[in-house]
Motif scaffolding. Structure first.
Motif, PDB file in Angstrom:
ATOM      1  N   UNK A   1      15.736  -7.612 -14.959  1.00 37.53           N
ATOM      2  CA  UNK A   1      14.379  -7.369 -15.298  1.00 37.53           C
ATOM      3  C   UNK A   1      13.981  -6.759 -14.065  1.00 37.53           C
ATOM      4  N   UNK A   2      14.061  -7.451 -13.035  1.00 38.94           N
ATOM      5  CA  UNK A   2      13.375  -7.080 -11.519  1.00 38.94           C
ATOM      6  C   UNK A   2      13.700  -5.548 -11.137  1.00 38.94           C
ATOM      7  N   UNK A   3      14.932  -5.316 -11.252  1.00 34.45           N
ATOM      8  CA  UNK A   3      15.642  -4.234 -10.905  1.00 34.45           C
ATOM      9  C   UNK A   3      14.945  -3.011 -11.926  1.00 34.45           C
ATOM     10  N   UNK A   4      14.990  -3.335 -13.048  1.00 39.87           N
ATOM     11  CA  UNK A   4      14.301  -2.273 -13.894  1.00 39.87           C
ATOM     12  C   UNK A   4      12.902  -2.133 -13.669  1.00 39.87           C
ATOM     13  N   UNK A   5      12.131  -3.024 -13.441  1.00 41.90           N
ATOM     14  CA  UNK A   5      10.655  -2.776 -13.106  1.00 41.90           C
ATOM     15  C   UNK A   5      10.790  -1.952 -11.906  1.00 41.90           C
ATOM     16  N   UNK A   6      11.482  -2.298 -10.781  1.00 40.39           N
ATOM     17  CA  UNK A   6      11.423  -1.420  -9.726  1.00 40.39           C
ATOM     18  C   UNK A   6      11.848   0.009 -10.001  1.00 40.39           C
ATOM     19  N   UNK A   7      12.805   0.165 -10.543  1.00 44.47           N
ATOM     20  CA  UNK A   7      12.992   1.538 -11.158  1.00 44.47           C
ATOM     21  C   UNK A   7      11.874   2.239 -11.948  1.00 44.47           C
ATOM     22  N   UNK A   8      11.000   1.513 -12.682  1.00 46.93           N
ATOM     23  CA  UNK A   8      10.054   2.263 -13.385  1.00 46.93           C
ATOM     24  C   UNK A   8       8.857   2.646 -12.217  1.00 46.93           C
TER      25      UNK A   8
ATOM     26  N   UNK B   1       9.171  -2.786  -4.442  1.00 44.23           N
ATOM     27  CA  UNK B   1       9.791  -3.964  -4.619  1.00 44.23           C
ATOM     28  C   UNK B   1       9.180  -5.105  -4.280  1.00 44.23           C
ATOM     29  N   UNK B   2       7.988  -4.977  -3.338  1.00 45.50           N
ATOM     30  CA  UNK B   2       7.222  -6.161  -2.901  1.00 45.50           C
ATOM     31  C   UNK B   2       6.270  -6.345  -4.028  1.00 45.50           C
ATOM     32  N   UNK B   3       5.859  -5.479  -5.011  1.00 47.05           N
ATOM     33  CA  UNK B   3       4.954  -5.781  -5.848  1.00 47.05           C
ATOM     34  C   UNK B   3       6.029  -6.445  -7.034  1.00 47.05           C
ATOM     35  N   UNK B   4       6.980  -6.094  -7.198  1.00 42.01           N
ATOM     36  CA  UNK B   4       8.067  -6.626  -8.171  1.00 42.01           C
ATOM     37  C   UNK B   4       8.097  -8.065  -7.881  1.00 42.01           C
TER      38      UNK B   4
ATOM     39  N   UNK C   1      -3.620   1.448  -4.015  1.00 40.59           N
ATOM     40  CA  UNK C   1      -2.225   1.299  -4.270  1.00 40.59           C
ATOM     41  C   UNK C   1      -1.893   2.324  -5.260  1.00 40.59           C
ATOM     42  N   UNK C   2      -0.585   2.813  -5.270  1.00 42.12           N
ATOM     43  CA  UNK C   2      -0.188   3.936  -6.020  1.00 42.12           C
ATOM     44  C   UNK C   2       0.275   3.465  -7.695  1.00 42.12           C
ATOM     45  N   UNK C   3       0.186   4.291  -8.440  1.00 40.09           N
ATOM     46  CA  UNK C   3       0.066   3.782  -9.767  1.00 40.09           C
ATOM     47  C   UNK C   3       1.491   3.130 -10.056  1.00 40.09           C
ATOM     48  N   UNK C   4       2.587   3.707  -9.567  1.00 42.15           N
ATOM     49  CA  UNK C   4       3.808   2.952  -9.869  1.00 42.15           C
ATOM     50  C   UNK C   4       3.799   1.740  -9.482  1.00 42.15           C
ATOM     51  N   UNK C   5       3.431   1.522  -8.132  1.00 39.88           N
ATOM     52  CA  UNK C   5       3.339   0.053  -7.798  1.00 39.88           C
ATOM     53  C   UNK C   5       2.781  -0.798  -8.498  1.00 39.88           C
ATOM     54  N   UNK C   6       1.329  -0.262  -8.841  1.00 40.56           N
ATOM     55  CA  UNK C   6       0.535  -0.965  -9.731  1.00 40.56           C
ATOM     56  C   UNK C   6       1.109  -1.227 -11.012  1.00 40.56           C
ATOM     57  N   UNK C   7       1.824  -0.491 -11.537  1.00 43.39           N
ATOM     58  CA  UNK C   7       2.426  -0.865 -12.886  1.00 43.39           C
ATOM     59  C   UNK C   7       3.522  -1.685 -12.897  1.00 43.39           C
TER      60      UNK C   7
ATOM     61  N   UNK D   1       0.889  -1.322   0.135  1.00 43.11           N
ATOM     62  CA  UNK D   1       0.033  -0.003  -0.067  1.00 43.11           C
ATOM     63  C   UNK D   1       0.967   1.440  -0.079  1.00 43.11           C
ATOM     64  N   UNK D   2       0.205   2.507  -0.033  1.00 39.67           N
ATOM     65  CA  UNK D   2       0.979   3.684  -0.096  1.00 39.67           C
ATOM     66  C   UNK D   2       1.754   4.128   0.934  1.00 39.67           C
ATOM     67  N   UNK D   3       1.667   3.399   2.265  1.00 37.91           N
ATOM     68  CA  UNK D   3       2.393   3.726   3.301  1.00 37.91           C
ATOM     69  C   UNK D   3       3.704   2.968   3.422  1.00 37.91           C
TER      70      UNK D   3
END
Length: 344
Positions: free
Chosen positions: A328-335, A261-264, A289-295, A253-255
């Motif tokens: 790939x995981x690191x790339x997705x976290x950065x995105x 990282x959890x989402x990735x 959930x924030x948009x970046x975490x969702x993506x 969640x947003x907090x």
């Protein structure tokens, strides 16, 4: 005259096989839906029915792609001067090769497992590993279906950002991979093929020889990886579509500053395609959930999976497999963090 007759007979066999392949591919999902749903009365929307349908459909689909694509690529390798093609790409520079790999990945509607047969063929053909791995990232990651659904649910500017972000990840990782000699971490079976032996003979093969070599190579690859396909798809079927939304809402969640990282990491075991993950992503977004975490969750679920890792293990040695998944995981976290900053 005898050679022309032999060639005509070969092409007749190839035509029949191609027609049979197309028919099987077309009928695959329809037959299982009829057999399991209409005949046996299973609920194809329920966990058991959808899991069984997924296992049977995806196994046959990947087997068909594996044999069909390996045959086509084998024929191309036996018929074309791939050294000249590689020299041409080398003259154009690495950037062109990586861009072509991303474009091919974007236009091929493959999931994380279905793209592996084409990846094997590219590696066996001698295409640089950095370019083939770029394709392997881009093909599932940038999903046309997911882009359309994201545009409809989140806005077309978000869909455009998703496509650009996925393409950028594939290009960046491919460029980094090109700086290192990674070929030593590819299993020998990818290179020791019937086509390579045929081309090494130094003569121009007949059409019969090309077809026979392509068939034999397809058989060799199939017999080497089929057990891994069954294992990978079996695991995927067991977890297909199961998403603990409450878990994500609580721990991503947003907090939570580590939500991305959890989402990735949590998206990897889910093994869902673009059409299946976007509605889940919308539900998670509605829960705060924030948009970046969702993506990040969306891209992780469609680009990486446990079945994919199991199948890739047959062609990539553990160090390269770990590097691939980690990058790939690191790339997705950065995105994810970038999206959170741009679209708060």
């Amino acid at each position: 005259m005898l050679r022309r007759r032999a060639d005509a007979h070969v092409w007749f066999r190839v035509g029949l096989a191609a027609a049979g392949w197309v028919g099987l591919y077309w009928a695959n999902g329809r037959v299982w839906s009829w057999l399991l749903g209409d005949l046996l009365g299973l609920d194809l929307e329920g966990r058991i029915g959808s899991g069984v349908h997924f296992f049977l459909y995806d196994t046959i689909k990947i087997f068909l792609l594996l044999t069909g694509l390996m045959f086509v690529i084998g024929m191309l390798r036996a018929s074309l001067d791939l050294d000249r093609a590689r020299d041409y790409l080398a003259g154009k520079g690495l950037a062109v090769g990586l861009l072509l790999a991303v474009v091919l990945g974007v236009v091929t509607p493959f999931c994380s497992c279905s793209s592996i047969p084409l990846f094997i063929g590219f590696v066996a053909a001698g295409i640089p590993l950095s370019i083939t791995l770029t394709f392997l990232i881009a093909s599932p990651l940038v999903s046309e279906v997911a882009a359309i659904m994201i545009g409809d649910q989140f806005g077309w500017h978000i869909a455009g950002a998703y496509v650009l972000a996925g393409s950028a990840i594939a290009l960046a990782i491919g460029w980094v991979f090109s700086r290192f000699a990674l070929e030593r971490w590819v299993e020998d079976m990818v290179f020791a093929t019937r086509i390579a032996q045929l081309r090494a003979a130094g003569h121009v093969p007949t059409w019969t020889e090309r077809v026979d070599a392509a068939v034999e190579e397809s058989k060799e690859v199939f017999t080497t990886v089929w057990t891994w396909v069954l294992l990978g798809v079996g695991i995927g079927a067991a977890i297909h579509g199961w998403v603990p939304e409450d878990f994500f809402a609580e721990y991503a969640g947003p907090g939570n500053p580590f939500a991305v990282l959890v989402a990735a990491v949590a998206g990897v075991p889910l093994y869902v395609n673009g059409a299946g993950v976007v509605p889940i992503a919308e539900a998670l977004w509605a829960k705060g959930m924030s948009l970046g975490t969702v993506m990040t969750f969306t891209m992780s679920a469609i680009a990486l999976s446990i079945p994919q890792a199991i199948m890739l293990r047959r062609v990539l040695k553990p160090p390269l497999l770990a590097i691939f998944f980690g990058s790939v995981t690191l790339g997705l976290v950065g995105i994810g963090y970038l999206f959170n900053a741009l679209f708060p």
